[in-house]
Design a protein around this motif. Structure first.
Motif, PDB file in Angstrom:
ATOM      1  N   PRO A 290     -11.663  56.843  56.290  1.00  0.00           N
ATOM      2  CA  PRO A 290     -11.696  57.395  57.650  1.00  0.00           C
ATOM      3  C   PRO A 290     -12.961  56.994  58.405  1.00  0.00           C
ATOM      4  O   PRO A 290     -14.044  56.893  57.825  1.00  0.00           O
ATOM      5  CB  PRO A 290     -11.650  58.910  57.412  1.00  0.00           C
ATOM      6  N   LEU A 291     -12.804  56.752  59.695  1.00  0.00           N
ATOM      7  CA  LEU A 291     -13.934  56.473  60.567  1.00  0.00           C
ATOM      8  C   LEU A 291     -14.489  57.808  61.046  1.00  0.00           C
ATOM      9  O   LEU A 291     -13.936  58.434  61.951  1.00  0.00           O
ATOM     10  CB  LEU A 291     -13.488  55.613  61.754  1.00  0.00           C
ATOM     11  N   LEU A 292     -15.567  58.273  60.410  1.00  0.00           N
ATOM     12  CA  LEU A 292     -16.146  59.577  60.722  1.00  0.00           C
ATOM     13  C   LEU A 292     -17.149  59.402  61.852  1.00  0.00           C
ATOM     14  O   LEU A 292     -18.319  59.095  61.634  1.00  0.00           O
ATOM     15  CB  LEU A 292     -16.820  60.153  59.472  1.00  0.00           C
ATOM     16  N   ARG A 293     -16.689  59.605  63.061  1.00  0.00           N
ATOM     17  CA  ARG A 293     -17.511  59.273  64.224  1.00  0.00           C
ATOM     18  C   ARG A 293     -18.271  60.464  64.779  1.00  0.00           C
ATOM     19  O   ARG A 293     -19.384  60.321  65.269  1.00  0.00           O
ATOM     20  CB  ARG A 293     -16.625  58.674  65.313  1.00  0.00           C
ATOM     21  N   TYR A 294     -17.695  61.664  64.717  1.00  0.00           N
ATOM     22  CA  TYR A 294     -18.313  62.811  65.384  1.00  0.00           C
ATOM     23  C   TYR A 294     -18.530  63.957  64.394  1.00  0.00           C
ATOM     24  O   TYR A 294     -17.679  64.239  63.558  1.00  0.00           O
ATOM     25  CB  TYR A 294     -17.430  63.331  66.523  1.00  0.00           C
TER      26      TYR A 294
ATOM     27  N   ALA B 287      -1.491  58.590  56.450  1.00  0.00           N
ATOM     28  CA  ALA B 287      -1.666  57.139  56.524  1.00  0.00           C
ATOM     29  C   ALA B 287      -1.496  56.606  57.941  1.00  0.00           C
ATOM     30  O   ALA B 287      -2.074  55.564  58.286  1.00  0.00           O
ATOM     31  CB  ALA B 287      -0.678  56.449  55.582  1.00  0.00           C
ATOM     32  N   ASP B 288      -0.738  57.308  58.777  1.00  0.00           N
ATOM     33  CA  ASP B 288      -0.522  56.861  60.150  1.00  0.00           C
ATOM     34  C   ASP B 288      -1.731  57.094  61.046  1.00  0.00           C
ATOM     35  O   ASP B 288      -1.731  56.699  62.219  1.00  0.00           O
ATOM     36  CB  ASP B 288       0.700  57.563  60.744  1.00  0.00           C
ATOM     37  N   LEU B 289      -2.778  57.754  60.501  1.00  0.00           N
ATOM     38  CA  LEU B 289      -3.995  58.014  61.266  1.00  0.00           C
ATOM     39  C   LEU B 289      -5.135  57.100  60.843  1.00  0.00           C
ATOM     40  O   LEU B 289      -6.295  57.360  61.161  1.00  0.00           O
ATOM     41  CB  LEU B 289      -4.412  59.484  61.079  1.00  0.00           C
ATOM     42  N   ALA B 290      -4.796  56.022  60.148  1.00  0.00           N
ATOM     43  CA  ALA B 290      -5.824  55.144  59.589  1.00  0.00           C
ATOM     44  C   ALA B 290      -6.721  54.533  60.655  1.00  0.00           C
ATOM     45  O   ALA B 290      -7.903  54.260  60.396  1.00  0.00           O
ATOM     46  CB  ALA B 290      -5.170  54.032  58.764  1.00  0.00           C
ATOM     47  N   ASP B 291      -6.213  54.308  61.849  1.00  0.00           N
ATOM     48  CA  ASP B 291      -6.998  53.652  62.890  1.00  0.00           C
ATOM     49  C   ASP B 291      -7.670  54.631  63.846  1.00  0.00           C
ATOM     50  O   ASP B 291      -8.336  54.205  64.792  1.00  0.00           O
ATOM     51  CB  ASP B 291      -6.100  52.698  63.692  1.00  0.00           C
ATOM     52  N   ASP B 292      -7.523  55.908  63.604  1.00  0.00           N
ATOM     53  CA  ASP B 292      -8.104  56.909  64.506  1.00  0.00           C
ATOM     54  C   ASP B 292      -9.537  57.247  64.118  1.00  0.00           C
ATOM     55  O   ASP B 292      -9.856  57.361  62.929  1.00  0.00           O
ATOM     56  CB  ASP B 292      -7.276  58.197  64.466  1.00  0.00           C
TER      57      ASP B 292
ATOM     58  N   ARG C  94     -10.292  60.822  71.987  1.00  0.00           N
ATOM     59  CA  ARG C  94     -11.392  60.095  71.356  1.00  0.00           C
ATOM     60  C   ARG C  94     -11.550  60.420  69.880  1.00  0.00           C
ATOM     61  O   ARG C  94     -12.359  59.800  69.188  1.00  0.00           O
ATOM     62  CB  ARG C  94     -12.701  60.392  72.104  1.00  0.00           C
ATOM     63  N   ALA C  95     -10.808  61.396  69.375  1.00  0.00           N
ATOM     64  CA  ALA C  95     -10.911  61.747  67.953  1.00  0.00           C
ATOM     65  C   ALA C  95      -9.719  62.590  67.559  1.00  0.00           C
ATOM     66  O   ALA C  95      -9.030  63.183  68.408  1.00  0.00           O
ATOM     67  CB  ALA C  95     -12.210  62.500  67.669  1.00  0.00           C
ATOM     68  N   VAL C  96      -9.472  62.643  66.249  1.00  0.00           N
ATOM     69  CA  VAL C  96      -8.556  63.616  65.660  1.00  0.00           C
ATOM     70  C   VAL C  96      -9.370  64.431  64.662  1.00  0.00           C
ATOM     71  O   VAL C  96     -10.460  64.030  64.258  1.00  0.00           O
ATOM     72  CB  VAL C  96      -7.362  62.934  64.957  1.00  0.00           C
TER      73      VAL C  96
END
Length: 319
Positions: free
Chosen positions: A220-224, A188-193, A240-242
């Motif tokens: 999740p913001l799936l960017r890459y 939950a602490d990675l919600a903004d990543d 820039r990502a996790v």
């Protein structure tokens, strides 16, 4: 994206099943994942391949055209592999593998000579394609992963064996990330990543990640989605990502790996082999080599060594 054999196989399975749900079950993927893959395929072909009817899906005119070509190509590729093997006679053992972190250690082990038989290796980014090519005789042995409850159906003539029944995925992040100093990370602490999504799109991984994040209260913001591992590592190191990763993954400068609290995403590693090409003894030798390669990587991360020692029930079993 460009069309690959696995995409042609997907189109044929949808047509044969007559529905996305039926095709998803045959392919061992979720229906949402299959729908997303079909949209990507249709983006390449330039139009809809199927329309929904009263009794499922039916090919469009474009769909009939693509299906005819796809079936011909798949038949020719299967025939090519079988005929080439017959002409070559005694040939190397062909290993197909998803990009698992144990691969380097697996190939380095001396007991992989299998009584003098050479090894060739191909990397794939699709479990579906890997299993299909094993069933068609284009691979002799495959190593692959499954995530959470996802199970990959194996074709006839193929045997499978679980190498590691459970390993908890962990998180890789920049060593400058605010959570990098913690012993464990709550999802939950990675919600903004922003996230680096898993490369494999049909092993259950993407669905498992989304489901785990939704249970943690966010989408999740799936960017890459990048296949080049060094580029992945550079983006993560830059903050820039996790990304989820296997707990046996190697250390990478500029990044740290931390276990996820509660083990929300777990994987397992399996072997499968074509019984017509691999004897029982060879399969056992391969299993032992793969097990040794995995165990050699356990010490890559101290937190996984502690977890591994506390869970002897997941250790490889030698028969």
């Amino acid at each position: 994206m460009r069309l690959e054999l696995r995409h042609l196989h997907t189109v044929c399975q949808i047509a044969e099943a007559g529905s996305l749900g039926g095709a998803a079950r045959l392919l061992g993927v979720s229906q949402p994942a299959l729908s997303a893959q079909l949209r990507r395929i249709e983006g390449v072909t330039g139009g809809d391949l199927f329309v929904r009817g009263r009794h499922g899906v039916e090919p469009t005119a474009l769909g009939h055209f693509v299906l005819a070509k796809a079936r011909r190509v798949l038949h020719e590729m299967d025939a090519l592999g079988a005929e080439a093997r017959a002409i070559a006679g005694h040939s190397p053992l062909r290993l197909g593998c998803i990009m698992l972190v144990l691969l380097d250690g697996l190939l380095a082990r001396t007991d992989l000579d299998l009584y003098g038989r050479e090894i060739t290796v191909d990397l794939e980014d699709s479990v579906t394609a890997l299993v299909r090519m094993l069933g068609a005789g284009r691979y002799d042995v495959i190593v692959y992963g499954e995530v959470n409850e996802h199970e990959v159906p194996l074709p006839s003539g193929v045997s499978g064996r679980t190498l590691v029944p459970r390993e908890p995925f962990c998180i890789r992040m920049s060593d400058r990330h605010p959570l990098a100093g913690q012993a464990g990370v709550d999802l939950a602490d990675l919600a903004d990543d922003p996230w680096m999504t898993l490369v494999e799109d049909d092993d259950g991984g993407p669905e498992a990640l989304v489901e785990a994040c939704e249970k943690a209260g966010f989408t999740p913001l799936l960017r890459y989605r990048i296949t080049d591992r060094m580029m992945q590592y550079d983006l993560i190191a830059a903050g820039r990502a996790v990304s989820l990763c296997q707990p046996t993954a190697p250390a990478v400068p500029g990044t740290v790996m931390r276990p996820l609290v509660g083990e929300p995403v777990v994987g397992r590693i399996r072997l499968a082999w074509n019984r017509a090409a691999v004897s029982g003894l060879q399969a056992e030798l391969f299993y032992r080599a793969a097990a040794g390669a995995y165990v050699a990587n356990v010490d890559n991360n101290p937190f996984h060594r502690a977890w591994w020692d506390a869970h002897p029930e997941v250790h490889p079993v030698f028969g």
